[in-house]
Design a protein around this motif. Structure first.
Motif, PDB file in Angstrom:
ATOM      1  N   GLN A  47      45.582  37.719  51.629  1.00  0.00           N
ATOM      2  CA  GLN A  47      44.313  37.620  52.351  1.00  0.00           C
ATOM      3  C   GLN A  47      43.165  37.910  51.386  1.00  0.00           C
ATOM      4  O   GLN A  47      43.140  38.954  50.731  1.00  0.00           O
ATOM      5  CB  GLN A  47      44.284  38.626  53.500  1.00  0.00           C
ATOM      6  CG  GLN A  47      43.051  38.545  54.354  1.00  0.00           C
ATOM      7  CD  GLN A  47      43.080  37.358  55.289  1.00  0.00           C
ATOM      8  OE1 GLN A  47      44.121  37.025  55.852  1.00  0.00           O
ATOM      9  NE2 GLN A  47      41.957  36.704  55.454  1.00  0.00           N
ATOM     10  N   GLY A  48      42.263  36.973  51.243  1.00  0.00           N
ATOM     11  CA  GLY A  48      41.102  37.154  50.371  1.00  0.00           C
ATOM     12  C   GLY A  48      41.359  36.853  48.903  1.00  0.00           C
ATOM     13  O   GLY A  48      40.429  36.864  48.106  1.00  0.00           O
ATOM     14  N   THR A  50      41.594  34.452  46.170  1.00  0.00           N
ATOM     15  CA  THR A  50      41.223  33.044  45.995  1.00  0.00           C
ATOM     16  C   THR A  50      41.227  32.623  44.532  1.00  0.00           C
ATOM     17  O   THR A  50      40.712  31.558  44.202  1.00  0.00           O
ATOM     18  CB  THR A  50      39.836  32.764  46.605  1.00  0.00           C
ATOM     19  OG1 THR A  50      38.882  33.646  46.007  1.00  0.00           O
ATOM     20  CG2 THR A  50      39.854  32.949  48.115  1.00  0.00           C
ATOM     21  N   GLU A  54      43.308  37.654  41.129  1.00  0.00           N
ATOM     22  CA  GLU A  54      43.634  38.406  42.345  1.00  0.00           C
ATOM     23  C   GLU A  54      45.088  38.168  42.753  1.00  0.00           C
ATOM     24  O   GLU A  54      45.783  39.090  43.179  1.00  0.00           O
ATOM     25  CB  GLU A  54      42.678  38.032  43.480  1.00  0.00           C
ATOM     26  CG  GLU A  54      42.889  38.845  44.739  1.00  0.00           C
ATOM     27  CD  GLU A  54      42.581  40.323  44.591  1.00  0.00           C
ATOM     28  OE1 GLU A  54      43.191  41.119  45.344  1.00  0.00           O
ATOM     29  OE2 GLU A  54      41.754  40.709  43.754  1.00  0.00           O
TER      30      GLU A  54
END
Length: 148
Positions: A47-48, A50, A54
């Motif tokens: 989630q998050g 991108t 990350e």
């Protein structure tokens, strides 16, 4: 969704290992089946996430990758081929939840991720050890698999 016994039988078959998109609604049953047969399960939220940086950070944390991990594709391929820092298990399952953001933002990086996961699965299968990566998606985001 198959029964728990059927899922366990599939998971235990190294020849079927690989990276798969999976219906989000069926994730809990698959994770429960993997845990019942004492697989090493890593349930990782993207989630998050991108971008590649990350992604690598989430994988490193979720898989408890040693500090020597370089945070690049070659390094990920190396650690997925080894896994010696993890407790011994009859198989491995990596669940990458909420991968849609990365898939949309960085399609080439996402494809590379799938390649690395599949390569690891095939190498583990050659050693007779199941290695799975599942990417749960909402039903409307699942790739079309019809061979018509």
């Amino acid at each position: 969704m198959n029964s728990s016994a059927e899922l366990q039988s599939i998971l235990l078959d190294p020849a079927q290992s690989g990276a798969y998109f999976f219906a989000e609604d069926d994730t809990a049953a698959l994770l429960a089946a993997a845990q019942a047969i004492e697989f090493r399960v890593a349930d990782i939220s993207l989630q998050g996430a991108t971008d590649k940086v990350e992604l690598m950070e989430r994988l490193a944390a979720g898989l408890q990758i040693p500090s020597w991990f370089g945070g690049n594709w070659d390094g990920l391929a190396d650690v997925l081929r080894d896994l010696s820092w993890l407790p011994a298990a009859p198989g491995y399952l990596i669940c990458l939840r909420h991968a849609s953001g990365l898939r949309v933002a960085e399609p080439n990086e996402f494809d590379t991720l799938l390649d690395v996961l599949n390569e690891a699965a095939f190498l583990w299968a050659d050693d007779g050890k199941p290695f799975w990566a599942i990417l749960p998606l909402p039903a409307d985001e699942l790739p079309d698999t019809d061979d018509d």
